[in-house]
Design an enzyme around this catalytic site. Structure first.
Site, PDB file in Angstrom:
ATOM      1  N   TYR A 141       0.820  -1.212   0.000  1.00 34.99           N
ATOM      2  CA  TYR A 141       0.000   0.000   0.000  1.00 34.99           C
ATOM      3  C   TYR A 141       0.854   1.263   0.000  1.00 34.99           C
ATOM      4  O   TYR A 141       0.410   2.308  -0.451  1.00 34.99           O
ATOM      5  CB  TYR A 141      -0.898   0.039   1.244  1.00 34.99           C
ATOM      6  CG  TYR A 141      -2.162  -0.764   1.138  1.00 34.99           C
ATOM      7  CD1 TYR A 141      -2.128  -2.135   0.948  1.00 34.99           C
ATOM      8  CD2 TYR A 141      -3.402  -0.142   1.242  1.00 34.99           C
ATOM      9  CE1 TYR A 141      -3.292  -2.869   0.864  1.00 34.99           C
ATOM     10  CE2 TYR A 141      -4.572  -0.869   1.164  1.00 34.99           C
ATOM     11  CZ  TYR A 141      -4.512  -2.231   0.973  1.00 34.99           C
ATOM     12  OH  TYR A 141      -5.672  -2.956   0.891  1.00 34.99           O
ATOM     13  N   LYS A 188       3.773 -15.078   1.917  1.00 31.49           N
ATOM     14  CA  LYS A 188       3.923 -15.764   0.631  1.00 31.49           C
ATOM     15  C   LYS A 188       5.425 -15.966   0.433  1.00 31.49           C
ATOM     16  O   LYS A 188       6.037 -15.504  -0.548  1.00 31.49           O
ATOM     17  CB  LYS A 188       3.269 -14.913  -0.480  1.00 31.49           C
ATOM     18  CG  LYS A 188       3.281 -15.526  -1.857  1.00 31.49           C
ATOM     19  CD  LYS A 188       2.232 -16.604  -2.066  1.00 31.49           C
ATOM     20  CE  LYS A 188       2.399 -17.236  -3.433  1.00 31.49           C
ATOM     21  NZ  LYS A 188       1.565 -18.427  -3.636  1.00 31.49           N
TER      22      LYS A 188
HETATM   23  C1  IPM Z   1     -10.376  -1.505   4.064  1.00 34.08           C
HETATM   24  C2  IPM Z   1     -10.449  -0.943   2.680  1.00 34.08           C
HETATM   25  C3  IPM Z   1      -9.296   0.003   2.455  1.00 34.08           C
HETATM   26  C4  IPM Z   1      -8.034  -0.830   2.454  1.00 34.08           C
HETATM   27  C5  IPM Z   1      -9.338   0.892   1.206  1.00 34.08           C
HETATM   28  C6  IPM Z   1     -10.598   1.672   1.110  1.00 34.08           C
HETATM   29  C7  IPM Z   1      -8.173   1.834   1.189  1.00 34.08           C
HETATM   30  O1  IPM Z   1     -10.534  -1.949   1.731  1.00 34.08           O
HETATM   31  O2  IPM Z   1     -10.328  -0.719   5.032  1.00 34.08           O
HETATM   32  O3  IPM Z   1     -10.386  -2.727   4.217  1.00 34.08           O
HETATM   33  O4  IPM Z   1      -7.706  -1.498   1.469  1.00 34.08           O
HETATM   34  O5  IPM Z   1      -7.364  -0.810   3.477  1.00 34.08           O
END
Ligand code: IPM
Ligand code: NAD
Ligand code: MN
Length: 362
Positions: A141, A188
Site C-alpha cells: 500500500y 507468501k
Molecule cells: C479496508 C479498505 C481500504 C483498504 C481501502 C478503502 C483503502 O478496503 O479498510 O479494508 O484497502 O485498506
C-alpha cells in the site's frame, strides 16, 4: 469520563451507519454518566468535492487531538475516474499513516443467531472466533509505485522493514497470549522476498513466546483453510494486502460484511494515556445499497464498542454495547444482508434504535 470523538462519515453508506453508531455512543454516555463530544470532520469523496482534498489538514489535527476517531467508509463510482489525482481511499490511507496506526484488529466472531445466515455450512462455522491482526501502514500500500500514465507499464512495491514486521507480530502474539494462545502468521515466503523477511522476523520475535502454538501459512493456502477449518484459528497476523483480502473473505464466516468491526491502533496515546485509535467497519461505502436505508449498522456499532474498550478504557460499556447487539439479534430483527427465514427485515435506523433501546432498558 470526558472524551472527544471525531466522526468521519465519509461516503455512500458511511453516514448511514455512523449515525447509528453515534446514537449508540450517546446512549452509552447517558446511561453511564460520561460526557462525549462529537466532532464531525471531513474525509473521502465528499471532502474532495467540497474542500478539494480527500484528507483536509483540519481532519488530521482534530483526529490527533481527540481520544478516538470513528469512520464510516469512503469511495464510490463518482470518484473512480483513474485520471483523478486524488481518490477518496487515499484519505483513509493517509489518515492511518499520519496517526501511525500500524495494527488493524479485525475480530471475526460468529453470533450464534446468525449460524444459518452464512453461505457456509453450519457445522464448519460452529465455534468461529478469531482475531485477524492486519499490518496497516506498510507493505504494498505504501511502497514505491508508478501509475499507468503511459497506459503500458505500472508497478507497486511490497516493502517491509524489520521493525514494521516485528512490532505487529509482537502485538498479535500479545493478543494471542490473552486469548487461546494460537497464532498463525500469513505470508507468501515461497515467492516474495518481503515475505521471506516477514517469516524470518516473525520466527525470531515469536521465539520470545514459547507458550504460543505457532503456524506459518502461505496466503493462498490460508484462503482455503479459512473456509475449511475456520474454528481452528485464534489469532492470525498478516501484511497489509493479505490481511485486507482475508478479512473480506472471513466476513462470510460471520454472515456478512455488515457484521465486522475494526480497531486501528499504534503507539500514540491520547489525553487519557490510552491508545489513540481509528474505529471503522471493515466494509466499504456499498454504492449498490447506499441511500436506501438498508445497510447493516452493526459493524459500525460494534466498532464503537471497540472504541469504548481500547481508546476510552470503558470495558463495561463496551460489553453493554455488545450485549445489546446480541439481544437485538435474539429479537429476530435483521437487515437484508443477514436476513434468515422467520426473521423480520428492518432498516438501518430501526436496528440502531433497537440497540439504543436495549442499552437504555437493561
Ligand atoms: C479496508 C479498505 C481500504 C483498504 C481501502 C478503502 C483503502 O478496503 O479498510 O479494508 O484497502 O485498506
Ligand atoms: P463494499 O464493502 O462497499 O461492498 C461489498 C458488498 O458488501 C456490497 O454488495 C455491499 O452492498 C455489501 N455490504 C457492505 N457493507 C454492508 C453493510 N453494512 N450492510 C449490508 N451490506 C453491506 O465493497 P466494494 O463494493 O468493493 O467497494 C465500494 C467502495 O468502498 C469502493 O470505493 C472502495 O474503495 C470503498 N471501500 C472503502 C473502505 C473504507 O472506507 N474503509 C473499505 C472498503 C471499501
Ligand atoms: Mn478492505
Amino acid at each position: 469520563m470526558d472524551a472527544t470523538i471525531v466522526i468521519l462519515d465519509g461516503d455512500g453508506i458511511g453516514p448511514e451507519v455512523t449515525a447509528e453508531a453515534k446514537k449508540v455512543l450517546a446512549a452509552v454516555a447517558g446511561r453511564f454518566g460520561h460526557d462525549f463530544v462529537f466532532d464531525h470532520q471531513q474525509i473521502g469523496g465528499r471532502s474532495i468535492d467540497e474542500l478539494g482534498t480527500s484528507l483536509p489538514d483540519e481532519t488530521v489535527e482534530a483526529a490527533s487531538a481527540a481520544e478516538a476517531v470513528l469512520l464510516g467508509a469512503v469511495g464510490g463510482p463518482k470518484w473512480d475516474d483513474p485520471s483523478l489525482s486524488d481518490r477518496p481511499e487515499q484519505g483513509v490511507l493517509a489518515l492511518r499513516k499520519s496517526l501511525d496506526l500500524f495494527a488493524n484488529l479485525r475480530p471475526v466472531k460468529l453470533q450464534p443467531q446468525l449460524l444459518s445466515a452464512s453461505t457456509i455450512k453450519e457445522e464448519t462455522l460452529e465455534g468461529v472466533d478469531l482475531l485477524v491482526v492486519r499490518e496497516l501502514t506498510g507493505g504494498i500500500y505504501f511502497g514505491e509505485r508508478k501509475e499507468p500514465e503511459d497506459n503500458f507499464e505500472a508497478f507497486d512495491t511490497m516493502l517491509y522493514t524489520r521493525p514494521e514486521i516485528d512490532r505487529v507480530v509482537r502485538l498479535a502474539a500479545d493478543s494471542a497470549m490473552d486469548r487461546n494462545r494460537r497464532l498463525a502468521s500469513v505470508d507468501k515466503a515461497n515467492v516474495l522476498a518481503s515475505s521471506r523477511l516477514w517469516r524470518s522476523v516473525a520466527t525470531e520475535a515469536l521465539a520470545d513466546y514459547p507458550e504460543l502454538e505457532v503456524e506459518h501459512i502461505l496466503v493462498d493456502a490460508m484462503a482455503m483453510h479459512l473456509i475449511r477449518r475456520p474454528a481452528d484459528f485464534d489469532v492470525v497476523v498478516a501484511g497489509n494486502l493479505f490481511g485486507d483480502i482475508l478479512t473480506d473473505e472471513a466476513s462470510m464466516l460471520a454472515g456478512s460484511m455488515g457484521m465486522l468491526p475494526s480497531a486501528s491502533l499504534g503507539d500514540v496515546s491520547n489525553r487519557h494515556d490510552l491508545p489513540l485509535g481509528l474505529y471503522e467497519p471493515i466494509h466499504g461505502s456499498a454504492p449498490d445499497i447506499a441511500g436506501r436505508g438498508i445497510a447493516n449498522p452493526l459493524a459500525a456499532i460494534l466498532s464503537s464498542a471497540m472504541l469504548l474498550r481500547h481508546s476510552l478504557g470503558l470495558e463495561k460499556e463496551a460489553e453493554a454495547v455488545e450485549a445489546a447487539v446480541d439481544a437485538i439479534l435474539d429479537l429476530g430483527v435483521r437487515t437484508p444482508d443477514i436476513a434468515q427465514p422467520g426473521t423480520e427485515t428492518a432498516g438501518t435506523e430501526v436496528l440502531g434504535n433497537l440497540v439504543v433501546q436495549e442499552l437504555s432498558d437493561s
